[in-house]
Design a protein around this motif. Structure first.
Motif, PDB file in Angstrom:
ATOM      1  N   VAL A 171     -27.657-109.430  74.773  1.00  0.00           N
ATOM      2  CA  VAL A 171     -26.417-109.096  74.061  1.00  0.00           C
ATOM      3  C   VAL A 171     -25.249-109.017  75.040  1.00  0.00           C
ATOM      4  O   VAL A 171     -24.152-109.540  74.782  1.00  0.00           O
ATOM      5  N   ASN A 172     -25.477-108.403  76.189  1.00  0.00           N
ATOM      6  CA  ASN A 172     -24.397-108.260  77.172  1.00  0.00           C
ATOM      7  C   ASN A 172     -24.068-109.584  77.861  1.00  0.00           C
ATOM      8  O   ASN A 172     -22.920-109.792  78.265  1.00  0.00           O
ATOM      9  N   ALA A 173     -25.067-110.472  77.957  1.00  0.00           N
ATOM     10  CA  ALA A 173     -24.782-111.825  78.459  1.00  0.00           C
ATOM     11  C   ALA A 173     -23.952-112.574  77.408  1.00  0.00           C
ATOM     12  O   ALA A 173     -22.969-113.240  77.744  1.00  0.00           O
ATOM     13  N   CYS A 207     -34.927-104.853  66.974  1.00  0.00           N
ATOM     14  CA  CYS A 207     -33.725-104.545  67.759  1.00  0.00           C
ATOM     15  C   CYS A 207     -32.515-104.357  66.850  1.00  0.00           C
ATOM     16  O   CYS A 207     -31.733-103.424  67.027  1.00  0.00           O
ATOM     17  N   THR A 208     -32.373-105.254  65.876  1.00  0.00           N
ATOM     18  CA  THR A 208     -31.224-105.169  64.961  1.00  0.00           C
ATOM     19  C   THR A 208     -31.285-103.875  64.169  1.00  0.00           C
ATOM     20  O   THR A 208     -30.269-103.205  63.971  1.00  0.00           O
ATOM     21  N   ASP A 209     -32.493-103.514  63.728  1.00  0.00           N
ATOM     22  CA  ASP A 209     -32.663-102.278  62.962  1.00  0.00           C
ATOM     23  C   ASP A 209     -32.385-101.048  63.816  1.00  0.00           C
ATOM     24  O   ASP A 209     -31.831-100.056  63.345  1.00  0.00           O
ATOM     25  N   GLU A 216     -25.508-107.214  65.487  1.00  0.00           N
ATOM     26  CA  GLU A 216     -26.496-108.194  65.004  1.00  0.00           C
ATOM     27  C   GLU A 216     -27.224-108.747  66.225  1.00  0.00           C
ATOM     28  O   GLU A 216     -26.967-109.885  66.657  1.00  0.00           O
ATOM     29  N   VAL A 217     -28.141-107.922  66.764  1.00  0.00           N
ATOM     30  CA  VAL A 217     -28.763-108.262  68.051  1.00  0.00           C
ATOM     31  C   VAL A 217     -29.550-109.568  67.967  1.00  0.00           C
ATOM     32  O   VAL A 217     -29.390-110.467  68.805  1.00  0.00           O
ATOM     33  N   THR A 218     -30.384-109.692  66.938  1.00  0.00           N
ATOM     34  CA  THR A 218     -31.228-110.895  66.833  1.00  0.00           C
ATOM     35  C   THR A 218     -30.365-112.148  66.676  1.00  0.00           C
ATOM     36  O   THR A 218     -30.704-113.219  67.175  1.00  0.00           O
ATOM     37  N   LYS A 219     -29.234-111.998  65.990  1.00  0.00           N
ATOM     38  CA  LYS A 219     -28.337-113.145  65.815  1.00  0.00           C
ATOM     39  C   LYS A 219     -27.746-113.561  67.174  1.00  0.00           C
ATOM     40  O   LYS A 219     -27.681-114.754  67.498  1.00  0.00           O
ATOM     41  N   ALA A 220     -27.349-112.563  67.974  1.00  0.00           N
ATOM     42  CA  ALA A 220     -26.806-112.861  69.299  1.00  0.00           C
ATOM     43  C   ALA A 220     -27.863-113.560  70.162  1.00  0.00           C
ATOM     44  O   ALA A 220     -27.571-114.551  70.847  1.00  0.00           O
ATOM     45  N   VAL A 221     -29.096-113.058  70.088  1.00  0.00           N
ATOM     46  CA  VAL A 221     -30.183-113.687  70.859  1.00  0.00           C
ATOM     47  C   VAL A 221     -30.384-115.124  70.366  1.00  0.00           C
ATOM     48  O   VAL A 221     -30.534-116.059  71.168  1.00  0.00           O
TER      49      VAL A 221
END
Lengths: 234, 125
Positions: A171-173, A207-209, A216-221
Protein backbone atom coordinates in the motif's frame (compact mmCIF):
# COMPACT_ATOMS: atom_id res chain seq x y z
CA UNK A 1 -23.49 -3.32 31.64
CA UNK A 2 -21.20 -6.13 32.75
CA UNK A 3 -18.45 -7.22 30.36
CA UNK A 4 -16.05 -10.15 30.66
CA UNK A 5 -12.65 -9.26 29.26
CA UNK A 6 -10.58 -12.32 28.40
CA UNK A 7 -7.04 -11.12 27.79
CA UNK A 8 -4.02 -12.98 26.40
CA UNK A 9 -1.13 -12.80 28.88
CA UNK A 10 2.54 -13.59 28.48
CA UNK A 11 5.37 -12.42 30.67
CA UNK A 12 8.87 -13.47 29.57
CA UNK A 13 10.09 -12.98 33.15
CA UNK A 14 7.84 -15.53 34.86
CA UNK A 15 7.21 -19.25 34.36
CA UNK A 16 3.48 -19.09 33.69
CA UNK A 17 3.85 -19.12 29.93
CA UNK A 18 1.05 -17.91 27.68
CA UNK A 19 -2.44 -17.99 29.15
CA UNK A 20 -5.63 -15.97 29.39
CA UNK A 21 -6.80 -13.84 32.35
CA UNK A 22 -10.47 -12.95 32.67
CA UNK A 23 -11.60 -9.63 34.16
CA UNK A 24 -15.23 -8.78 34.91
CA UNK A 25 -15.79 -5.07 34.37
CA UNK A 26 -18.59 -2.52 34.46
CA UNK A 27 -18.72 -0.70 31.14
CA UNK A 28 -20.89 1.77 29.26
CA UNK A 29 -22.09 0.62 25.81
CA UNK A 30 -20.24 3.61 24.36
CA UNK A 31 -16.93 2.65 25.98
CA UNK A 32 -14.19 1.58 23.60
CA UNK A 33 -12.25 -1.65 24.01
CA UNK A 34 -9.23 0.54 24.80
CA UNK A 35 -11.20 1.97 27.76
CA UNK A 36 -11.68 -1.57 29.07
CA UNK A 37 -7.95 -2.27 28.81
CA UNK A 38 -7.19 1.04 30.55
CA UNK A 39 -9.66 0.14 33.31
CA UNK A 40 -7.85 -3.14 33.93
CA UNK A 41 -4.40 -1.53 33.83
CA UNK A 42 -5.32 1.42 36.05
CA UNK A 43 -7.55 -0.27 38.65
CA UNK A 44 -7.14 -4.07 38.55
CA UNK A 45 -3.77 -5.26 37.24
CA UNK A 46 -1.06 -2.71 36.50
CA UNK A 47 1.15 -5.33 34.86
CA UNK A 48 -1.11 -5.65 31.82
CA UNK A 49 1.00 -4.41 28.89
CA UNK A 50 -0.27 -2.96 25.62
CA UNK A 51 0.60 -0.15 23.21
CA UNK A 52 -1.51 2.98 22.92
CA UNK A 53 -0.75 6.53 22.07
CA UNK A 54 -3.28 8.94 20.58
CA UNK A 55 -6.31 6.75 21.39
CA UNK A 56 -8.20 8.32 18.49
CA UNK A 57 -7.51 6.02 15.56
CA UNK A 58 -4.68 8.09 14.13
CA UNK A 59 -1.39 6.72 15.48
CA UNK A 60 -2.11 3.03 14.86
CA UNK A 61 -0.43 1.83 18.06
CA UNK A 62 -3.21 -0.28 19.52
CA UNK A 63 -3.87 -2.86 16.79
CA UNK A 64 -4.94 -6.09 18.49
CA UNK A 65 -7.21 -9.04 17.81
CA UNK A 66 -10.67 -8.39 19.25
CA UNK A 67 -12.94 -11.45 19.24
CA UNK A 68 -10.73 -13.09 16.63
CA UNK A 69 -10.28 -10.25 14.17
CA UNK A 70 -7.74 -7.41 13.83
CA UNK A 71 -9.04 -4.04 14.99
CA UNK A 72 -7.79 -0.86 16.66
CA UNK A 73 -8.80 -1.01 20.35
CA UNK A 74 -9.59 2.73 20.27
CA UNK A 75 -12.08 2.40 17.41
CA UNK A 76 -14.27 -0.48 18.60
CA UNK A 77 -17.19 0.31 20.89
CA UNK A 78 -18.49 -2.23 23.40
CA UNK A 79 -22.02 -1.83 21.97
CA UNK A 80 -20.77 -2.91 18.54
CA UNK A 81 -19.46 -6.23 19.85
CA UNK A 82 -22.04 -8.96 19.52
CA UNK A 83 -20.94 -10.64 22.74
CA UNK A 84 -20.55 -9.58 26.36
CA UNK A 85 -17.35 -11.61 26.51
CA UNK A 86 -14.52 -9.83 24.74
CA UNK A 87 -11.49 -11.88 23.79
CA UNK A 88 -8.32 -9.83 23.38
CA UNK A 89 -5.18 -11.28 21.76
CA UNK A 90 -2.03 -9.86 20.14
CA UNK A 91 -1.90 -9.56 16.34
CA UNK A 92 -0.64 -12.69 14.59
CA UNK A 93 2.64 -13.39 12.82
CA UNK A 94 4.93 -11.20 14.94
CA UNK A 95 6.84 -12.27 18.05
CA UNK A 96 5.06 -11.45 21.30
CA UNK A 97 7.27 -9.49 23.69
CA UNK A 98 4.79 -9.17 26.54
CA UNK A 99 0.99 -9.55 26.78
CA UNK A 100 -0.35 -7.61 23.76
CA UNK A 101 2.95 -6.04 22.70
CA UNK A 102 4.57 -7.54 19.60
CA UNK A 103 7.94 -6.95 17.95
CA UNK A 104 7.16 -4.67 14.99
CA UNK A 105 10.68 -4.81 13.53
CA UNK A 106 9.88 -7.21 10.61
CA UNK A 107 6.86 -5.08 9.72
CA UNK A 108 8.88 -1.85 9.52
CA UNK A 109 11.74 -3.62 7.74
CA UNK A 110 9.33 -4.49 4.91
CA UNK A 111 7.93 -0.97 4.97
CA UNK A 112 11.40 0.52 4.51
CA UNK A 113 12.25 -1.95 1.73
CA UNK A 114 9.77 -0.40 -0.74
CA UNK A 115 11.33 3.12 -0.65
CA UNK A 116 8.34 4.75 1.08
CA UNK A 117 9.43 8.29 0.34
CA UNK A 118 9.29 10.78 -2.52
CA UNK A 119 11.99 10.35 -5.16
CA UNK A 120 12.57 13.00 -7.81
CA UNK A 121 16.07 13.96 -8.91
CA UNK A 122 14.99 16.95 -11.01
CA UNK A 123 16.06 20.33 -9.58
CA UNK A 124 13.25 21.64 -7.34
CA UNK A 125 11.13 24.27 -9.13
CA UNK A 126 10.80 27.79 -7.76
CA UNK A 127 7.33 26.98 -6.40
CA UNK A 128 5.70 23.61 -5.72
CA UNK A 129 5.74 20.56 -8.04
CA UNK A 130 2.35 20.87 -9.69
CA UNK A 131 -0.15 18.04 -9.82
CA UNK A 132 -3.73 18.06 -11.09
CA UNK A 133 -6.61 17.02 -8.78
CA UNK A 134 -7.11 13.93 -10.97
CA UNK A 135 -3.46 12.93 -10.62
CA UNK A 136 -3.66 13.44 -6.85
CA UNK A 137 -6.86 11.42 -6.53
CA UNK A 138 -5.19 8.42 -8.23
CA UNK A 139 -3.35 7.51 -5.02
CA UNK A 140 -5.57 9.26 -2.47
CA UNK A 141 -6.78 6.02 -0.87
CA UNK A 142 -3.30 4.72 -0.09
CA UNK A 143 -2.16 7.97 1.56
CA UNK A 144 -4.41 7.10 4.52
CA UNK A 145 -2.23 4.27 5.90
CA UNK A 146 -1.25 4.73 9.57
CA UNK A 147 1.13 1.72 9.72
CA UNK A 148 -0.85 -0.08 12.42
CA UNK A 149 0.02 -3.51 10.89
CA UNK A 150 -3.61 -4.69 11.08
CA UNK A 151 -3.58 -5.65 7.39
CA UNK A 152 -0.21 -7.38 7.27
CA UNK A 153 -0.88 -9.42 10.41
CA UNK A 154 -4.31 -10.51 9.16
CA UNK A 155 -2.76 -12.00 6.01
CA UNK A 156 -2.33 -15.81 5.94
CA UNK A 157 0.56 -15.42 3.44
CA UNK A 158 2.41 -13.35 6.06
CA UNK A 159 1.55 -15.83 8.83
CA UNK A 160 3.15 -18.57 6.75
CA UNK A 161 6.24 -16.61 5.74
CA UNK A 162 7.64 -13.59 7.54
CA UNK A 163 9.64 -12.67 4.44
CA UNK A 164 6.48 -11.76 2.52
CA UNK A 165 6.59 -7.98 2.17
CA UNK A 166 2.94 -7.76 3.26
CA UNK A 167 -0.05 -5.63 2.25
CA UNK A 168 0.94 -2.56 4.26
CA UNK A 169 4.30 -2.18 2.51
CA UNK A 170 2.59 -2.67 -0.88
CA UNK A 171 0.00 0.00 0.00
CA UNK A 172 2.80 2.42 0.88
CA UNK A 173 4.64 1.56 -2.34
CA UNK A 174 1.38 2.16 -4.26
CA UNK A 175 1.13 5.62 -2.71
CA UNK A 176 4.38 6.64 -4.46
CA UNK A 177 4.20 4.42 -7.56
CA UNK A 178 1.04 6.22 -8.69
CA UNK A 179 2.25 9.70 -7.68
CA UNK A 180 2.78 11.59 -10.96
CA UNK A 181 5.64 13.60 -9.42
CA UNK A 182 7.66 10.58 -8.30
CA UNK A 183 10.39 8.99 -10.46
CA UNK A 184 11.13 5.68 -8.70
CA UNK A 185 8.03 3.67 -9.68
CA UNK A 186 10.06 1.24 -11.81
CA UNK A 187 12.46 0.61 -8.94
CA UNK A 188 9.62 -0.09 -6.49
CA UNK A 189 7.88 -2.40 -8.97
CA UNK A 190 11.16 -4.29 -9.36
CA UNK A 191 11.42 -4.67 -5.57
CA UNK A 192 7.86 -5.99 -5.38
CA UNK A 193 8.34 -8.33 -8.36
CA UNK A 194 10.08 -10.80 -6.09
CA UNK A 195 9.25 -14.27 -4.80
CA UNK A 196 8.25 -12.60 -1.52
CA UNK A 197 6.58 -9.66 -3.25
CA UNK A 198 3.06 -8.97 -4.51
CA UNK A 199 2.43 -12.43 -5.94
CA UNK A 200 2.23 -13.88 -2.43
CA UNK A 201 -1.15 -12.14 -2.25
CA UNK A 202 -3.92 -14.70 -2.81
CA UNK A 203 -6.83 -12.22 -2.80
CA UNK A 204 -8.09 -13.32 0.61
CA UNK A 205 -9.37 -9.82 1.56
CA UNK A 206 -8.55 -10.12 5.30
CA UNK A 207 -6.41 -6.99 4.89
CA UNK A 208 -9.24 -4.91 3.43
CA UNK A 209 -11.56 -6.02 6.23
CA UNK A 210 -8.96 -5.31 8.93
CA UNK A 211 -7.92 -1.83 7.76
CA UNK A 212 -9.17 0.75 10.31
CA UNK A 213 -8.81 3.50 7.65
CA UNK A 214 -11.00 1.59 5.19
CA UNK A 215 -8.28 1.54 2.55
CA UNK A 216 -9.06 -0.79 -0.37
CA UNK A 217 -5.89 -2.73 0.40
CA UNK A 218 -6.52 -5.71 -1.88
CA UNK A 219 -7.37 -3.36 -4.74
CA UNK A 220 -4.09 -1.47 -4.26
CA UNK A 221 -2.19 -4.78 -4.23
CA UNK A 222 -4.10 -5.84 -7.38
CA UNK A 223 -3.16 -2.62 -9.15
CA UNK A 224 0.51 -3.10 -8.30
CA UNK A 225 0.34 -6.73 -9.50
CA UNK A 226 -1.14 -5.56 -12.79
CA UNK A 227 1.43 -2.78 -13.17
CA UNK A 228 4.22 -5.35 -12.76
CA UNK A 229 2.58 -7.75 -15.22
CA UNK A 230 1.83 -5.18 -17.93
CA UNK A 231 4.65 -2.68 -17.29
CA UNK A 232 2.08 0.13 -17.43
CA UNK A 233 0.68 2.43 -14.75
CA UNK A 234 -3.05 2.84 -15.47
CA UNK B 1 12.45 -14.07 25.64
CA UNK B 2 9.79 -13.35 23.03
CA UNK B 3 7.10 -15.81 21.99
CA UNK B 4 7.66 -17.50 18.62
CA UNK B 5 5.86 -15.82 15.68
CA UNK B 6 4.71 -19.16 14.28
CA UNK B 7 0.99 -19.21 13.48
CA UNK B 8 -0.38 -22.76 13.76
CA UNK B 9 -3.14 -24.10 11.53
CA UNK B 10 -5.77 -23.87 14.28
CA UNK B 11 -4.72 -20.33 15.26
CA UNK B 12 -4.99 -19.31 11.61
CA UNK B 13 -8.39 -20.95 11.17
CA UNK B 14 -9.67 -19.19 14.30
CA UNK B 15 -9.08 -15.80 12.64
CA UNK B 16 -12.53 -14.51 11.67
CA UNK B 17 -11.79 -13.43 8.13
CA UNK B 18 -15.34 -13.94 6.86
CA UNK B 19 -16.59 -15.10 3.45
CA UNK B 20 -13.53 -14.36 1.28
CA UNK B 21 -11.20 -16.18 3.69
CA UNK B 22 -13.59 -19.16 3.77
CA UNK B 23 -13.62 -19.14 -0.05
CA UNK B 24 -9.81 -19.20 -0.04
CA UNK B 25 -9.72 -22.13 2.43
CA UNK B 26 -12.34 -24.00 0.41
CA UNK B 27 -10.35 -23.31 -2.76
CA UNK B 28 -7.31 -25.01 -1.18
CA UNK B 29 -9.32 -27.96 0.16
CA UNK B 30 -11.10 -28.57 -3.15
CA UNK B 31 -7.78 -28.30 -5.00
CA UNK B 32 -6.28 -30.93 -2.73
CA UNK B 33 -9.46 -33.04 -3.12
CA UNK B 34 -8.98 -33.10 -6.89
CA UNK B 35 -5.33 -34.08 -6.50
CA UNK B 36 -6.39 -36.96 -4.22
CA UNK B 37 -9.04 -38.03 -6.76
CA UNK B 38 -6.58 -38.08 -9.65
CA UNK B 39 -3.90 -39.76 -7.51
CA UNK B 40 -6.35 -42.50 -6.50
CA UNK B 41 -7.15 -43.11 -10.17
CA UNK B 42 -3.48 -43.45 -11.06
CA UNK B 43 -2.64 -45.60 -8.03
CA UNK B 44 -5.64 -47.90 -8.63
CA UNK B 45 -4.60 -48.39 -12.28
CA UNK B 46 -0.97 -48.98 -11.32
CA UNK B 47 -1.63 -51.48 -8.55
CA UNK B 48 -4.65 -53.33 -9.95
CA UNK B 49 -5.82 -56.47 -8.14
CA UNK B 50 -7.63 -56.34 -4.81
CA UNK B 51 -6.01 -53.05 -3.76
CA UNK B 52 -7.02 -51.43 -7.05
CA UNK B 53 -10.60 -52.64 -6.61
CA UNK B 54 -10.63 -51.35 -3.00
CA UNK B 55 -9.45 -47.90 -4.15
CA UNK B 56 -12.01 -47.95 -6.99
CA UNK B 57 -14.72 -48.59 -4.42
CA UNK B 58 -13.69 -45.46 -2.51
CA UNK B 59 -13.61 -43.05 -5.42
CA UNK B 60 -16.67 -44.52 -7.09
CA UNK B 61 -18.76 -44.15 -3.94
CA UNK B 62 -21.59 -41.63 -4.17
CA UNK B 63 -20.28 -39.52 -1.25
CA UNK B 64 -16.79 -39.22 -2.73
CA UNK B 65 -18.19 -38.42 -6.17
CA UNK B 66 -20.51 -35.77 -4.70
CA UNK B 67 -17.51 -34.18 -2.96
CA UNK B 68 -15.35 -34.29 -6.08
CA UNK B 69 -18.06 -32.76 -8.28
CA UNK B 70 -18.56 -29.97 -5.74
CA UNK B 71 -14.79 -29.51 -5.57
CA UNK B 72 -14.43 -29.23 -9.35
CA UNK B 73 -17.32 -26.78 -9.74
CA UNK B 74 -16.31 -24.62 -6.77
CA UNK B 75 -12.61 -24.62 -7.63
CA UNK B 76 -13.35 -23.68 -11.25
CA UNK B 77 -15.85 -20.91 -10.55
CA UNK B 78 -13.89 -19.45 -7.61
CA UNK B 79 -10.69 -19.62 -9.67
CA UNK B 80 -12.40 -17.67 -12.48
CA UNK B 81 -13.56 -15.08 -9.94
CA UNK B 82 -9.98 -14.62 -8.70
CA UNK B 83 -8.64 -14.39 -12.27
CA UNK B 84 -11.19 -11.68 -13.12
CA UNK B 85 -10.29 -9.71 -9.97
CA UNK B 86 -6.56 -10.08 -10.70
CA UNK B 87 -6.87 -8.98 -14.34
CA UNK B 88 -9.25 -6.10 -13.64
CA UNK B 89 -8.46 -4.74 -10.14
CA UNK B 90 -11.17 -2.09 -10.54
CA UNK B 91 -13.71 -4.87 -9.95
CA UNK B 92 -12.19 -5.61 -6.53
CA UNK B 93 -14.47 -3.05 -4.93
CA UNK B 94 -17.33 -5.37 -6.00
CA UNK B 95 -15.72 -8.44 -4.46
CA UNK B 96 -18.65 -9.00 -2.09
CA UNK B 97 -21.04 -9.02 -5.04
CA UNK B 98 -18.63 -11.29 -6.95
CA UNK B 99 -18.85 -13.82 -4.10
CA UNK B 100 -22.65 -13.76 -4.25
CA UNK B 101 -22.52 -14.18 -8.05
CA UNK B 102 -20.15 -17.10 -7.59
CA UNK B 103 -22.62 -18.94 -5.32
CA UNK B 104 -25.46 -17.94 -7.63
CA UNK B 105 -23.68 -19.97 -10.33
CA UNK B 106 -22.36 -22.81 -8.13
CA UNK B 107 -25.54 -23.72 -6.26
CA UNK B 108 -27.86 -24.40 -9.25
CA UNK B 109 -25.11 -26.12 -11.27
CA UNK B 110 -24.08 -28.32 -8.36
CA UNK B 111 -27.68 -28.85 -7.21
CA UNK B 112 -28.74 -30.09 -10.62
CA UNK B 113 -25.69 -32.33 -10.99
CA UNK B 114 -26.14 -33.78 -7.48
CA UNK B 115 -29.84 -34.36 -8.19
CA UNK B 116 -29.02 -36.35 -11.34
CA UNK B 117 -26.28 -38.32 -9.54
CA UNK B 118 -28.47 -39.20 -6.55
CA UNK B 119 -31.45 -40.09 -8.79
CA UNK B 120 -29.29 -42.47 -10.80
CA UNK B 121 -27.80 -43.93 -7.64
CA UNK B 122 -31.27 -44.55 -6.17
CA UNK B 123 -32.42 -46.05 -9.45
CA UNK B 124 -29.52 -48.50 -9.15
CA UNK B 125 -27.71 -47.32 -12.31
Amino acid sequence: MEVKLKVFRYNPEDDEGKHFDTFTLEAEPTDRVLDLLEQVKNYVDGTLTFRRSCAHGVCGSDAIRINGVNRLACKVLVQDLKSKTVKIEPILGLEVEKDLVVDMEPFFRHYKSVLPYFVNDDPPPMKERLQSPEERSRFDDTTKCILCASCTTSCPSFWINEEYVGPSAIVNAHRFIYDSRDQAAAERLEILNDQFGVYRCHTIFNCTDACPREIEVTKAVGEVKKAIATGRLE
Amino acid sequence: MTLDRKVGLLAGLRYKGGGPMLAWILHRITGLGMIVFIALHVIASLLGGDIGIAINTVYQSLYFQLFVVFGIIFHGVNGLRIIVLDLWPKFIEYQRESTWLEWFIILPVYGLTAFVMISRFLAGE
